[in-house]
Design a protein around this motif. Structure first.
Motif, PDB file in Angstrom:
ATOM      1  N   PRO A 186       0.832  -1.208   0.000  1.00  0.00           N
ATOM      2  CA  PRO A 186       0.000   0.000   0.000  1.00  0.00           C
ATOM      3  C   PRO A 186       0.869   1.263   0.000  1.00  0.00           C
ATOM      4  CG  PRO A 186      -0.734  -1.556   1.675  1.00  0.00           C
ATOM      5  CD  PRO A 186       0.572  -2.066   1.168  1.00  0.00           C
ATOM      6  N   ILE A 187       0.511   2.207  -0.829  1.00  0.00           N
ATOM      7  CA  ILE A 187       1.236   3.471  -0.920  1.00  0.00           C
ATOM      8  C   ILE A 187       0.446   4.555  -0.185  1.00  0.00           C
ATOM      9  CG2 ILE A 187       2.201   5.197  -2.496  1.00  0.00           C
ATOM     10  CD1 ILE A 187       3.533   2.430  -2.630  1.00  0.00           C
ATOM     11  N   GLY A 188       1.172   5.427   0.511  1.00  0.00           N
ATOM     12  CA  GLY A 188       0.531   6.575   1.127  1.00  0.00           C
ATOM     13  C   GLY A 188      -0.186   6.305   2.431  1.00  0.00           C
ATOM     14  N   ALA A 189       0.270   5.322   3.202  1.00  0.00           N
ATOM     15  CA  ALA A 189      -0.352   5.048   4.499  1.00  0.00           C
ATOM     16  C   ALA A 189      -0.283   6.294   5.385  1.00  0.00           C
ATOM     17  CB  ALA A 189       0.350   3.881   5.184  1.00  0.00           C
ATOM     18  N   ASP A 190      -1.233   6.422   6.289  1.00  0.00           N
ATOM     19  CA  ASP A 190      -1.218   7.559   7.210  1.00  0.00           C
ATOM     20  C   ASP A 190       0.008   7.534   8.115  1.00  0.00           C
ATOM     21  OD1 ASP A 190      -3.900   9.021   6.816  1.00  0.00           O
ATOM     22  OD2 ASP A 190      -4.474   6.909   6.908  1.00  0.00           O
ATOM     23  N   ALA A 191       0.504   6.340   8.427  1.00  0.00           N
ATOM     24  CA  ALA A 191       1.740   6.224   9.205  1.00  0.00           C
ATOM     25  C   ALA A 191       2.428   4.910   8.855  1.00  0.00           C
ATOM     26  CB  ALA A 191       1.459   6.295  10.697  1.00  0.00           C
ATOM     27  N   LEU A 192       3.745   4.955   8.774  1.00  0.00           N
ATOM     28  CA  LEU A 192       4.578   3.768   8.594  1.00  0.00           C
ATOM     29  C   LEU A 192       5.374   3.572   9.876  1.00  0.00           C
ATOM     30  CD1 LEU A 192       6.100   1.519   7.005  1.00  0.00           C
ATOM     31  CD2 LEU A 192       7.658   3.333   6.208  1.00  0.00           C
ATOM     32  N   ILE A 193       5.174   2.429  10.538  1.00  0.00           N
ATOM     33  CA  ILE A 193       5.967   2.079  11.717  1.00  0.00           C
ATOM     34  C   ILE A 193       7.163   1.277  11.232  1.00  0.00           C
ATOM     35  CG2 ILE A 193       5.978   0.872  13.931  1.00  0.00           C
ATOM     36  CD1 ILE A 193       2.963   1.438  14.111  1.00  0.00           C
ATOM     37  N   LEU A 194       8.348   1.865  11.389  1.00  0.00           N
ATOM     38  CA  LEU A 194       9.546   1.395  10.703  1.00  0.00           C
ATOM     39  C   LEU A 194      10.672   1.101  11.688  1.00  0.00           C
ATOM     40  CD1 LEU A 194      11.120   0.956   8.034  1.00  0.00           C
ATOM     41  CD2 LEU A 194      11.555   3.426   8.001  1.00  0.00           C
ATOM     42  N   PRO A 195      11.147  -0.147  11.793  1.00  0.00           N
ATOM     43  CA  PRO A 195      12.296  -0.464  12.651  1.00  0.00           C
ATOM     44  C   PRO A 195      13.560   0.220  12.142  1.00  0.00           C
ATOM     45  CG  PRO A 195      11.064  -2.446  12.066  1.00  0.00           C
ATOM     46  CD  PRO A 195      10.561  -1.343  11.186  1.00  0.00           C
ATOM     47  N   HIS A 196      14.374   0.695  13.078  1.00  0.00           N
ATOM     48  CA  HIS A 196      15.562   1.460  12.695  1.00  0.00           C
ATOM     49  C   HIS A 196      16.802   0.844  13.342  1.00  0.00           C
ATOM     50  CE1 HIS A 196      17.050   5.066  10.710  1.00  0.00           C
ATOM     51  NE2 HIS A 196      17.800   5.338  11.763  1.00  0.00           N
ATOM     52  N   GLN A 197      17.112  -0.372  12.941  1.00  0.00           N
ATOM     53  CA  GLN A 197      18.266  -1.084  13.496  1.00  0.00           C
ATOM     54  C   GLN A 197      18.659  -2.216  12.550  1.00  0.00           C
ATOM     55  OE1 GLN A 197      20.325  -2.175  17.541  1.00  0.00           O
ATOM     56  NE2 GLN A 197      18.206  -1.549  17.676  1.00  0.00           N
ATOM     57  N   GLY A 198      19.957  -2.532  12.534  1.00  0.00           N
ATOM     58  CA  GLY A 198      20.400  -3.708  11.805  1.00  0.00           C
ATOM     59  C   GLY A 198      21.487  -3.474  10.778  1.00  0.00           C
ATOM     60  N   ILE A 209      13.287   2.705   1.710  1.00  0.00           N
ATOM     61  CA  ILE A 209      11.996   2.106   2.051  1.00  0.00           C
ATOM     62  C   ILE A 209      10.910   3.179   2.083  1.00  0.00           C
ATOM     63  CG2 ILE A 209      10.676   1.015   3.923  1.00  0.00           C
ATOM     64  CD1 ILE A 209      13.141  -0.649   4.568  1.00  0.00           C
ATOM     65  N   ALA A 210      11.227   4.298   2.706  1.00  0.00           N
ATOM     66  CA  ALA A 210      10.249   5.383   2.797  1.00  0.00           C
ATOM     67  C   ALA A 210       9.861   5.895   1.414  1.00  0.00           C
ATOM     68  CB  ALA A 210      10.820   6.521   3.642  1.00  0.00           C
ATOM     69  N   PRO A 215       4.710   7.030   2.836  1.00  0.00           N
ATOM     70  CA  PRO A 215       3.696   7.258   3.874  1.00  0.00           C
ATOM     71  C   PRO A 215       3.565   8.751   4.168  1.00  0.00           C
ATOM     72  CG  PRO A 215       5.753   6.633   4.887  1.00  0.00           C
ATOM     73  CD  PRO A 215       5.970   6.514   3.402  1.00  0.00           C
ATOM     74  N   LYS A 216       2.481   9.112   4.835  1.00  0.00           N
ATOM     75  CA  LYS A 216       2.288  10.501   5.244  1.00  0.00           C
ATOM     76  C   LYS A 216       3.124  10.839   6.477  1.00  0.00           C
ATOM     77  CE  LYS A 216      -2.408  10.495   3.396  1.00  0.00           C
ATOM     78  NZ  LYS A 216      -3.855  10.511   3.732  1.00  0.00           N
ATOM     79  N   MET A 217       3.527   9.796   7.214  1.00  0.00           N
ATOM     80  CA  MET A 217       4.309  10.004   8.433  1.00  0.00           C
ATOM     81  C   MET A 217       5.125   8.737   8.699  1.00  0.00           C
ATOM     82  SD  MET A 217       2.856  10.314  12.348  1.00  0.00           S
ATOM     83  CE  MET A 217       1.762  11.643  11.885  1.00  0.00           C
ATOM     84  N   ILE A 218       6.326   8.894   9.256  1.00  0.00           N
ATOM     85  CA  ILE A 218       7.158   7.762   9.655  1.00  0.00           C
ATOM     86  C   ILE A 218       7.324   7.784  11.168  1.00  0.00           C
ATOM     87  CG2 ILE A 218       9.457   6.727   9.544  1.00  0.00           C
ATOM     88  CD1 ILE A 218       9.693   7.894   6.720  1.00  0.00           C
ATOM     89  N   GLY A 245      12.155  16.881   4.917  1.00  0.00           N
ATOM     90  CA  GLY A 245      11.775  17.632   3.727  1.00  0.00           C
ATOM     91  C   GLY A 245      10.850  16.859   2.815  1.00  0.00           C
ATOM     92  N   ASP A 246      10.882  15.539   2.923  1.00  0.00           N
ATOM     93  CA  ASP A 246      10.009  14.681   2.112  1.00  0.00           C
ATOM     94  C   ASP A 246       8.830  14.142   2.908  1.00  0.00           C
ATOM     95  OD1 ASP A 246      11.657  14.566  -0.394  1.00  0.00           O
ATOM     96  OD2 ASP A 246      13.118  13.671   0.980  1.00  0.00           O
ATOM     97  N   ILE A 247       9.118  13.633   4.118  1.00  0.00           N
ATOM     98  CA  ILE A 247       8.093  12.991   4.940  1.00  0.00           C
ATOM     99  C   ILE A 247       8.345  13.338   6.401  1.00  0.00           C
ATOM    100  CG2 ILE A 247       7.074  10.787   5.634  1.00  0.00           C
ATOM    101  CD1 ILE A 247       8.289   9.581   3.042  1.00  0.00           C
ATOM    102  N   PRO A 248       7.334  13.784   7.132  1.00  0.00           N
ATOM    103  CA  PRO A 248       7.513  13.995   8.578  1.00  0.00           C
ATOM    104  C   PRO A 248       7.884  12.674   9.260  1.00  0.00           C
ATOM    105  CG  PRO A 248       5.458  14.986   7.818  1.00  0.00           C
ATOM    106  CD  PRO A 248       5.976  14.149   6.680  1.00  0.00           C
TER     107      PRO A 248
END
Length: 260
Positions: A186-198, A209-210, A215-218, A245-248
């Motif tokens: 899905p493109i443009g989700a209201d929020a993307l919950i994204l792991p930041h490790q590895g 990935i973003a 998404p509208k927000m990360i 500048g691209d995504i909050p």
């Protein structure tokens, strides 16, 4: 929709009608790293949940399920490999619900669509950092224990991505920072919950990935020091600043509830 992060990849999503807990995990911290009050509050918050969805079967996503939920009325939604892991640890069969990519799960006024994901591959720089840092060798028995535990909890190529729809909002939740190459997400989700490790280049890696998902927000999670000395705290401010500048983007704060 309310979102609460409880450390690692443990996420609680709540609406007025439904709550879902993803990747419930009690951190393997050394004694004294967290207060008894925090541990008690997290345990109580987890054990109140009736629907627990697991993104994959690794140690830091699945290993707390038996201790938390064996004696509780609940359903654990998992793919085949983590289902087998739970059975091998004596978890009650009747509480396990097998799921597959493509499934659509229905809850009161909430729908969850299941997509195949991909587990992040640790790069050489991250592995080298873990092996060479002083704390690793100071806590060598603990490191060996964690590695042995990790061998018992296999991912086996079964990492999932969940799309959660409720209250006219769409949340995309990843348990690991990886996407399958040929899947239309899905493109443009209201929020993307994204792991930041590895990875040592996790900022650049997650930026790609973003840009693929737009998404509208990360919301960043899994950046914390889950089981030292094998893990680490990953800086998040530069990523949030550079992508803004691209995504909050913002890092979730442990134990703090936000609303999307």
């Amino acid at each position: 929709m309310k979102i609460t992060w409880y450390g690692t990849a443990s996420i609680l999503l709540e609406t007025a009608e439904t709550s879902l807990l993803f990747d419930s995990f009690m951190k393997f911290l050394s004694k004294g790293q967290e207060s008894e009050e925090i541990i008690r509050e997290r345990t109580q918050a987890f054990r109140r949940q009736k629907n627990i969805l697991i993104t994959h079967g690794h140690l830091d996503h699945l290993s707390s399920v038996c201790s938390l939920f064996s004696d509780m009325p609940c359903t654990i939604y998992v793919t085949g490999t983590p289902a087998g892991t739970l059975r091998s640890h004596g978890f009650p069969e009747e509480k396990i619900q097998r799921i597959h990519p493509g499934d659509i799960l229905k809850f009161p006024k909430m729908t969850v669509r299941v997509y195949p994901g991909k587990h992040i591959r640790f790069d050489a720089a991250v592995i080298r950092h873990i092996i060479t840092k002083t704390d690793t060798w100071k806590q060598f028995p603990r490191m060996i224990y964690l590695l042995q535990m990790n061998l018992r909890y296999r991912e086996n190529g079964e990492c999932l991505v969940y799309e959660i729809a409720a209250e006219k909002k769409h949340i995309l939740l990843m348990g690991s920072a990886g996407l399958a190459e040929r899947i239309s997400y899905p493109i443009g989700a209201d929020a993307l919950i994204l792991p930041h490790q590895g990875r040592s280049d996790i900022d650049e890696y997650n930026y790609k990935i973003a840009m693929r998902l737009h998404p509208k927000m990360i919301l960043l999670d899994h950046y914390d020091n889950t089981f030292p000395p094998v893990s680490m705290n990953v800086p998040v401010l530069d990523f949030c600043r550079n992508i803004s500048g691209d995504i909050p983007a913002q890092a979730l704060a442990e134990g703090i509830t936000i609303e999307v």
